[in-house]
Design a protein around this motif. Structure first.
Motif, PDB file in Angstrom:
ATOM      1  N   PHE A  17     -37.367-102.198 -34.393  1.00 29.51           N
ATOM      2  CA  PHE A  17     -36.319-101.393 -33.778  1.00 29.51           C
ATOM      3  C   PHE A  17     -36.694-100.896 -32.381  1.00 29.51           C
ATOM      4  O   PHE A  17     -35.849-100.423 -31.638  1.00 29.51           O
ATOM      5  N   ARG A  18     -37.963-100.996 -32.018  1.00 35.68           N
ATOM      6  CA  ARG A  18     -38.416-100.397 -30.770  1.00 35.68           C
ATOM      7  C   ARG A  18     -37.772-101.040 -29.549  1.00 35.68           C
ATOM      8  O   ARG A  18     -37.655-100.424 -28.499  1.00 35.68           O
ATOM      9  N   TYR A  19     -37.376-102.308 -29.665  1.00 40.81           N
ATOM     10  CA  TYR A  19     -36.879-103.035 -28.511  1.00 40.81           C
ATOM     11  C   TYR A  19     -35.365-102.962 -28.359  1.00 40.81           C
ATOM     12  O   TYR A  19     -34.796-103.598 -27.487  1.00 40.81           O
ATOM     13  N   GLN A  20     -34.713-102.212 -29.217  1.00 33.00           N
ATOM     14  CA  GLN A  20     -33.263-102.156 -29.161  1.00 33.00           C
ATOM     15  C   GLN A  20     -32.796-101.234 -28.043  1.00 33.00           C
ATOM     16  O   GLN A  20     -33.241-100.092 -27.924  1.00 33.00           O
ATOM     17  N   SER A  21     -31.897-101.738 -27.230  1.00 35.57           N
ATOM     18  CA  SER A  21     -31.296-100.931 -26.173  1.00 35.57           C
ATOM     19  C   SER A  21     -29.949-101.546 -25.820  1.00 35.57           C
ATOM     20  O   SER A  21     -29.609-102.645 -26.274  1.00 35.57           O
ATOM     21  N   LEU A  47     -28.635-105.699 -31.363  1.00 32.64           N
ATOM     22  CA  LEU A  47     -28.464-104.383 -31.975  1.00 32.64           C
ATOM     23  C   LEU A  47     -28.114-104.486 -33.459  1.00 32.64           C
ATOM     24  O   LEU A  47     -28.509-103.637 -34.258  1.00 32.64           O
ATOM     25  N   LEU A 183     -25.662 -97.582 -31.086  1.00 31.94           N
ATOM     26  CA  LEU A 183     -26.843 -96.965 -30.488  1.00 31.94           C
ATOM     27  C   LEU A 183     -27.015 -95.516 -30.941  1.00 31.94           C
ATOM     28  O   LEU A 183     -28.118 -95.076 -31.279  1.00 31.94           O
ATOM     29  N   LYS A 186     -28.125 -95.275 -34.579  1.00 30.66           N
ATOM     30  CA  LYS A 186     -29.523 -95.640 -34.803  1.00 30.66           C
ATOM     31  C   LYS A 186     -30.490 -94.839 -33.924  1.00 30.66           C
ATOM     32  O   LYS A 186     -31.692 -95.098 -33.937  1.00 30.66           O
ATOM     33  N   ASN A 187     -29.937 -93.878 -33.150  1.00 32.04           N
ATOM     34  CA  ASN A 187     -30.762 -93.060 -32.267  1.00 32.04           C
ATOM     35  C   ASN A 187     -31.555 -93.919 -31.281  1.00 32.04           C
ATOM     36  O   ASN A 187     -32.739 -93.693 -31.043  1.00 32.04           O
ATOM     37  N   ARG A 188     -30.865 -94.857 -30.686  1.00 33.13           N
ATOM     38  CA  ARG A 188     -31.491 -95.767 -29.727  1.00 33.13           C
ATOM     39  C   ARG A 188     -31.168 -95.320 -28.309  1.00 33.13           C
ATOM     40  O   ARG A 188     -30.361 -94.409 -28.078  1.00 33.13           O
ATOM     41  N   ARG A 189     -31.754 -96.012 -27.322  1.00 33.51           N
ATOM     42  CA  ARG A 189     -31.597 -95.626 -25.917  1.00 33.51           C
ATOM     43  C   ARG A 189     -30.188 -95.932 -25.418  1.00 33.51           C
ATOM     44  O   ARG A 189     -29.608 -96.962 -25.733  1.00 33.51           O
TER      45      ARG A 189
END
Length: 213
Positions: A17-21, A47, A183, A186-189
């Motif tokens: 999940f770290r690379y999701q933006s 995503l 986003l 999932k609390n993404r950037r």
């Protein structure tokens, strides 16, 4: 649906999940196409954590007459090629175009080695993709569409002249942020662009080959 804009997900990131933006390129292209009255969807397999096979099924279910794939870097170009191959294997016969930094530099090589791709949009895509859609929809030859490399009816690869850069970015519609709900969930950037390009020519840059005016 007329056009589906897609970002593929690299296999090595399927469980990370770290690379999701957010992919703002999809948003800018979607906004321009919708402003031109094309029914346009966005499918961000990055995503949604979709495999190439799942991505292809989503595309086939939506039945667009043109697919545009954003392949900004080498990390998802292999997945892009796999999705294109699977689409053709499943008898998808409509126009497939790709764009992004990597395809802009390697446009002719990509068309040489990946016969399933019909065209490459080079550089800024907002104006080019709308014009490309118009020509594809009307079945017109693509020789007059600036900023693309394409395969003609004889199988020859044709490199059209570059499209001039957009002088006033305020003339472009604001990006349509179809994926922002994913986003937030999932609390993404959340992405924001304050400028486009760079006035410098630093040796560390990976994109000094983009035409500048």
């Amino acid at each position: 649906m007329d056009i589906l804009l897609v970002q593929c997900r690299p296999k090595h990131e399927l469980n990370d999940f770290r690379y999701q933006s957010e992919n703002l390129a999809l948003g800018y292209l979607a906004a321009s196409l919708r402003e031109a009255q094309y029914e346009t969807g966005v499918l961000d397999a990055h995503l949604l954590m979709l495999t190439p096979e799942q991505t292809v099924q989503e595309i086939l279910d939506k039945r667009p007459w043109m697919v545009g794939i954003s392949a900004s870097a080498q990390d998802n170009i292999t997945a892009t090629f796999e999705v294109v191959g699977l689409l053709r294997k499943n008898r998808y016969a409509e126009h497939i175009t790709i764009g992004g930094h990597f395809p802009t530099y390697e446009h002719d090589k990509i068309l040489t080695h990946v016969p399933g791709i019909d065209s490459v949009v080079r550089g800024e895509g907002e104006i080019t993709v709308v014009e490309l859609a118009e020509y594809v929809k009307d079945g017109k030859p693509l020789d007059d569409v600036k900023g693309i490399t394409f395969r003609n009816c004889f199988g020859e690869i044709v490199v059209n002249p570059d499209r001039p850069l957009v002088e006033d970015l305020d003339t472009l519609p604001l990006p349509h942020r179809d994926t922002i709900g994913i986003l937030l969930e999932k609390n993404r950037r959340i992405s924001m662009l304050a400028s486009r390009g760079c006035y410098a020519r630093c040796s560390l840059r990976s994109s000094t080959g983009v035409p500048e005016e």
